[in-house]
Design an enzyme around this catalytic site. Structure first.
Site, PDB file in Angstrom:
ATOM      1  N   ASP A   9       0.845  -1.175   0.000  1.00  0.00           N
ATOM      2  CA  ASP A   9       0.000   0.000   0.000  1.00  0.00           C
ATOM      3  C   ASP A   9       0.894   1.243   0.000  1.00  0.00           C
ATOM      4  OD1 ASP A   9      -2.475   1.388   0.142  1.00  0.00           O
ATOM      5  OD2 ASP A   9      -2.223   1.630   2.298  1.00  0.00           O
ATOM      6  N   ASP A  11      -0.262   5.032   0.966  1.00  0.00           N
ATOM      7  CA  ASP A  11      -0.510   5.918   2.106  1.00  0.00           C
ATOM      8  C   ASP A  11      -0.533   5.117   3.399  1.00  0.00           C
ATOM      9  OD1 ASP A  11      -0.997   8.614   0.892  1.00  0.00           O
ATOM     10  OD2 ASP A  11      -2.493   7.473  -0.217  1.00  0.00           O
ATOM     11  N   LYS A 180      -9.640  -2.630  -3.015  1.00  0.00           N
ATOM     12  CA  LYS A 180      -9.536  -3.312  -1.730  1.00  0.00           C
ATOM     13  C   LYS A 180     -10.738  -2.964  -0.836  1.00  0.00           C
ATOM     14  CE  LYS A 180      -5.670  -1.183  -1.072  1.00  0.00           C
ATOM     15  NZ  LYS A 180      -4.456  -0.628  -0.449  1.00  0.00           N
ATOM     16  N   ASP A 205      -1.370  -0.875   5.982  1.00  0.00           N
ATOM     17  CA  ASP A 205      -1.559  -0.267   7.300  1.00  0.00           C
ATOM     18  C   ASP A 205      -2.986  -0.412   7.798  1.00  0.00           C
ATOM     19  OD1 ASP A 205      -2.471   1.656   5.285  1.00  0.00           O
ATOM     20  OD2 ASP A 205      -2.745   3.014   6.983  1.00  0.00           O
TER      21      ASP A 205
END
Length: 266
Positions: A9, A11, A180, A205
């Site tokens: 990922d 961010d 996602k 995250d």
């Protein structure tokens, strides 16, 4: 050549509020040095890969365009597989419209095959009303991702999932979310790399999107604690990542054997 392929990922893993996450540059450098295949994934459909490359460069990360995979690209590839040369009414930005154009789609507000909802910072009541009426008239409802909110320096912003809920409530039609946690996004990313799930690691995250979709796609998963999820919030989910790390920096020096001695497996 590394035996692992990495999906990561963006961010909350590599960057946080337009700043480099310490160690992210070293992590990517190590992948390149070892010829390790990787893609940077994002549910954000606003930007093209070229835009995102420029954004990452400003933080100090050099990621080639072809190593960036967005929910807009996944959506365009999905629609091309479903109805090649189709048409769509689009609510979104250049990342989405460009991807659909390149997939051979015609963008129109007259009897489209699909209404495609993506993210924008300027959601228009007029455009949302048009989308509702087109769906009522028979257009299929697609959304790039289910994220309800997005980050900004001032706080949360309404994102695609929130607007999708509004349209769903008005029409009674549920959207099909491509990004996602739909494992479709993982599988389309793997196909673009020519990689297989059993040799791939997803780093994220968020438990509810990154880890969820990684598990659903049959990948190993690593949760980093530099974004949304915490150790405490991760405990509330009925599934577990393979490994929990404080930061992407903890993978530097061990990308070829991330689950070896000293790894804190969950």
């Amino acid at each position: 050549m590394s035996r692992w392929t990495y999906l990561t990922d963006m961010d909350g893993v590599l960057v946080h509020e337009e700043h480099l996450v310490p160690g992210a540059d070293e992590f990517l450098a190590e992948l390149r040095a070892n010829d390790t295949p990787f893609l940077v994934l994002t549910n954000n459909s606003i930007y093209t890969p070229r835009d995102l490359r420029a954004r990452l460069l400003r933080t100090g990360l050099d990621v080639p365009e072809e190593r960036i995979w967005t929910s807009a690209l996944a959506t365009a590839k999905f629609l091309h597989s479903q109805r090649p040369g189709g048409s769509a009414f689009v609510i979104g930005e250049a990342g989405l419209t460009t991807a659909l154009h390149e997939a051979g789609y015609v963008l129109t507000d007259r009897d489209p095959d699909y209404v495609v909802l993506g993210e924008t910072r300027t959601y228009s009541f007029t455009a949302i009303t048009r989308a509702i009426r087109l769906i009522e008239a028979g257009a299929k409802f697609i959304a790039t991702n289910p994220d309800a909110t997005g980050p900004s320096l001032e706080g949360s912003l309404p994102a695609t999932g929130s607007i999708a809920a509004l349209i769903e409530r008005a029409t009674g039609r549920q959207p099909y979310f491509v990004g996602k946690p739909n494992p479709l996004m993982m599988r389309s990313a793997l196909r673009s790399l020519g990689a297989h799930s059993e040799g791939t690691i997803m780093i994220g995250d968020r438990m509810d999107t990154d880890v969820h979709s990684g598990i659903e796609a049959g990948l190993q998963t690593i949760l980093v604690l530099t974004g949304i999820s915490t150790k405490e919030s991760a405990e509330r989910y009925p599934y577990r990542p393979t490994l929990v790390l404080d930061s992407i920096a903890d993978l530097v020096g061990r990308t070829q054997d991330p689950f070896g001695d000293g790894a804190v497996l969950t």
